[in-house]
Design an enzyme around this catalytic site. Structure first.
Site, PDB file in Angstrom:
ATOM      1  N   VAL A  69       0.822  -1.292   0.029  1.00  0.00           N
ATOM      2  CA  VAL A  69      -0.100   0.037  -0.009  1.00  0.00           C
ATOM      3  C   VAL A  69       0.776   1.182  -0.013  1.00  0.00           C
ATOM      4  O   VAL A  69       0.793   2.322  -0.856  1.00  0.00           O
ATOM      5  CB  VAL A  69      -0.792  -0.106   1.059  1.00  0.00           C
ATOM      6  N   ASP A  70       1.734   1.358   0.895  1.00  0.00           N
ATOM      7  CA  ASP A  70       2.664   2.628   0.949  1.00  0.00           C
ATOM      8  C   ASP A  70       3.431   2.599  -0.399  1.00  0.00           C
ATOM      9  O   ASP A  70       3.353   4.161  -0.898  1.00  0.00           O
ATOM     10  CB  ASP A  70       3.750   2.143   1.996  1.00  0.00           C
TER      11      ASP A  70
END
Length: 648
Positions: A399-400
């Site tokens: 996600v990051d």
């Protein structure tokens, strides 16, 4: 406190000229570091357990050669501190397990226990309680080379691989990095291989602090008494769980174990990446190679060969003061570094028509993930998308990285790429029920894995974190989704996560400076007013944490000692993180901001970069840390550019 009252009246035209020149030099440095294919990749520096375990793995596989042994040993010796210890980060305290592993690697390389540098190391080990107090993972390495009894390690039953995906304590209860490590370790526990080194480390045991190192009582080190565990079981439940696992491991049905070993082998092989790695990170990579070898695969087996060839690409060789040295990167960060570089260049005013930017945009577009990975266990109906951290770890997008890639493409005017929409959809699908986002998985928050006796090193689950959630919230806001239900839930999660002192915890960067520097821009972007209490409290914390020299720093000890929050020698990356938070909060004219900018300008090197031996990246809070060599450049570029754009 008002911005006008805090305005730095000493900054004049000459100051802005110097600030602009510093930005231009830094952008020039980024331009010089770009690979012709379009990506950036700073070295990812960790600690000498990488090199020590590399030599031990090679010994286990029967492929250790004289050249890599000599060059690697030279690197390990060069990282020893004057007190005889090795640490997990620059300037950190002596670490017992790291020192034990470094010592063993040097013994394997032929260093005599009477050598002065090993005598000093041995004294450190004794002062910290002896090898008996080392972490479980260090003692696993000792068992693999016949220096620790397998039956005196916490049990890791391989039958865990047979549990249904959603069953408590299935491998999917663990974070992706943990599950990929635990499965091959469980294979090794089941098979209990041992490759004798022809030496012992008796001299490291507190119970037998001899210096000869020539004999090993009972044939497995000299640990005659049960060691005190590094993290003793805290509750009756934990003690009972450990005992139950031990009993099962001792009395397992043979047919079930054979089935589990076959299933584990298949599971491991299916998760090998295109570059030969497992997850693109060192722990599952080396354990998977050894587990497959213990299962009977020779080193020329196609899976083994691909893994070993890929491992060589993580090797750094260069001249050293006493001869050439060899070291290993625990992982590599090209997608992450390139995304951060695009954010920085976009902040500096460059756009997709710049050839450097265009190459980076094209390269990132080609790195989009189009296959399903382990994340789909908890999100079976979610279409694939997003980006991963490394060149080839397609099974584990995160996600990051996806949020930063989208931010970077947006900053340079390339948000119209088709993958951007798919990446945003994937990130939205990975939101947790509480409104936050974790790095690799959704709803990976079980408390059971941490209760297992062998989980004494590193985070073993992947709960939502402030830094990742902040990056996603900022990404949603800047792509026109700031008023969606997902963004509002993320905003509320961040507001709840603010610490009583006004800061935010940094899971993947050190530490509260990182978390606060990420949370403030995100909250502002999603509509929280600059004058509202959460913003002013975050600003006040950053201002109080500023060093007398104008910079910011936070020592990694803050992960274990709250009194160290926001305290440490000033670094370029952490100074930039603090400035990004303050600038987003509208404090561009404050004395704190101007002093921070001045620190960056005055500490810039002639080549446009900054020196930063300190580690400001986090692998496992409290246990494993990273020096991202590009952090010291990309974040200052963003800070300088946003300051200049503010017109203060």
């Amino acid at each position: 406190m008002t911005m006008q009252a805090d305005r730095d009246t000493t900054a004049g035209p000459s100051g802005r000229s110097a600030d602009r020149a510093a930005l231009e030099r830094a952008v020039g440095r980024l331009r010089a570091l770009q690979h012709p294919d379009g990506w950036w990749k700073g070295e990812l520096e960790t600690n000498v357990t990488m090199e020590a375990e590399d030599l031990l793995m090679r010994e286990f596989l029967g492929i250790r050669g004289a050249r890599e042994t000599e060059w690697t040993a030279r690197w390990i010796r060069g990282r020893q501190r004057p007190d005889g210890s090795w640490a997990t980060f620059h300037g950190g305290p002596a670490d017992l397990s790291t020192t034990v592993e470094a010592y063993l690697a040097l013994r394997l390389a032929g260093d005599a226990p009477e050598a002065p540098h090993l005598v000093r190391a041995r004294e450190v080990v004794h002062s910290l309680g002896g090898v008996e107090r080392s972490r479980v993972f260090t003692r696993i390495w000792l068992a693999l080379v016949g220096l620790w009894p397998w039956d005196r390690l916490p049990a890791v039953p391989v039958e865990q691989i047979l549990l249904p995906d959603r069953f408590p304590l299935s491998v999917y209860d663990f974070a992706c990095w943990a599950r990929q490590t635990i499965v091959p370790i469980a294979v090794l526990f089941a098979l209990r291989p041992a490759v004798p080194l022809g030496l012992t480390i008796d001299e490291l045991y507190a119970a037998h602090p001899g210096t000869s190192g020539t004999s090993a009582p009972d044939g497995a080190g000299s640990a005659a008494s049960e060691p005190a565990p590094r993290r003793p079981a805290r509750t009756l439940f934990e003690r009972g769980l450990g005992g139950a696992l031990r009993a099962f491991d001792t009395h397992h049905p043979g047919r079930l174990r054979r089935l589990a070993l076959r299933r584990a082998e298949t599971w491991i092989v299916e998760r090998q990446e295109a570059d030969g790695s497992w997850g693109g990170i060192q722990p599952p990579w080396v354990y998977s190679l050894m587990a497959l070898h213990a299962l009977g695969r020779p080193v020329d087996d196609p899976v083994m060969r691909l893994g070993l060839e890929g491992w060589e690409r993580f090797t750094v060789e260069e001249p050293g003061p006493d001869g050439p040295v060899r070291r290993l990167e625990a992982c590599q960060s090209p997608v992450w570094d390139t995304a951060l570089a695009l954010v920085a260049l976009g902040d500096a005013g460059l756009a997709k028509d710049d050839p450097m930017v265009a190459r980076a945009v094209d390269w990132l577009a080609g790195e989009e993930i189009a296959v399903r990975g382990d994340w789909a266990v908890r999100r079976p109906d979610l279409a694939p998308g997003g980006w991963a951290f490394e060149f080839d770890n397609d099974l584990y997008p995160d996600v990051d990285d996806t949020a930063e890639v989208v931010l970077g493409l947006h900053r340079v005017g390339a948000a119209d790429r088709p993958g951007v929409g798919r990446g945003i959809d994937w990130v939205l699908g990975m939101q947790c029920r509480d409104g936050g986002w974790a790095a690799f998985d959704a709803e990976n928050t079980s408390t059971l894995p941490a209760a297992l006796p062998f989980c004494d090193f590193g985070a073993v689950t992947d709960p939502p974190s402030a830094d990742v959630t902040a990056h996603v919230v900022e990404m949603l806001a800047l792509t026109g989704r700031g008023h969606t239900a997902a963004a509002c839930a993320g905003r509320d999660w961040l507001l709840r996560a603010q610490e009583p002192d006004g800061s935010w915890f940094g899971r993947w960067g050190a530490n509260h400076v990182y978390g606060t520097g990420a949370a403030l821009p995100a909250l502002i972007a999603v509509g929280v007013r600059r004058y509202e209490q959460p913003i002013r409290r975050g600003v006040a914390w950053l201002e109080e944490a500023q060093n007398a020299d104008g910079g910011w720093g936070e020592d990694l000890r803050s992960y274990r000692d709250e009194s160290q929050r926001g305290r440490g020698a000033s670094t370029a990356s952490q100074t930039a993180w603090a400035l990004l938070g303050l600038l987003a909060a509208g404090d561009s004219g404050s004395s704190a901001v101007r002093r921070g900018i001045r620190w960056l300008v005055e500490h810039q090197l002639a080549d446009g970069g900054w020196d930063e031996p300190q580690y400001t990246g986090t692998g496992f809070p409290g246990d494993f840390y990273i020096n991202y060599h590009l952090y010291r450049l990309v974040f200052p570029v963003s800070a300088l550019a946003r300051y200049l754009r503010s017109g203060s």
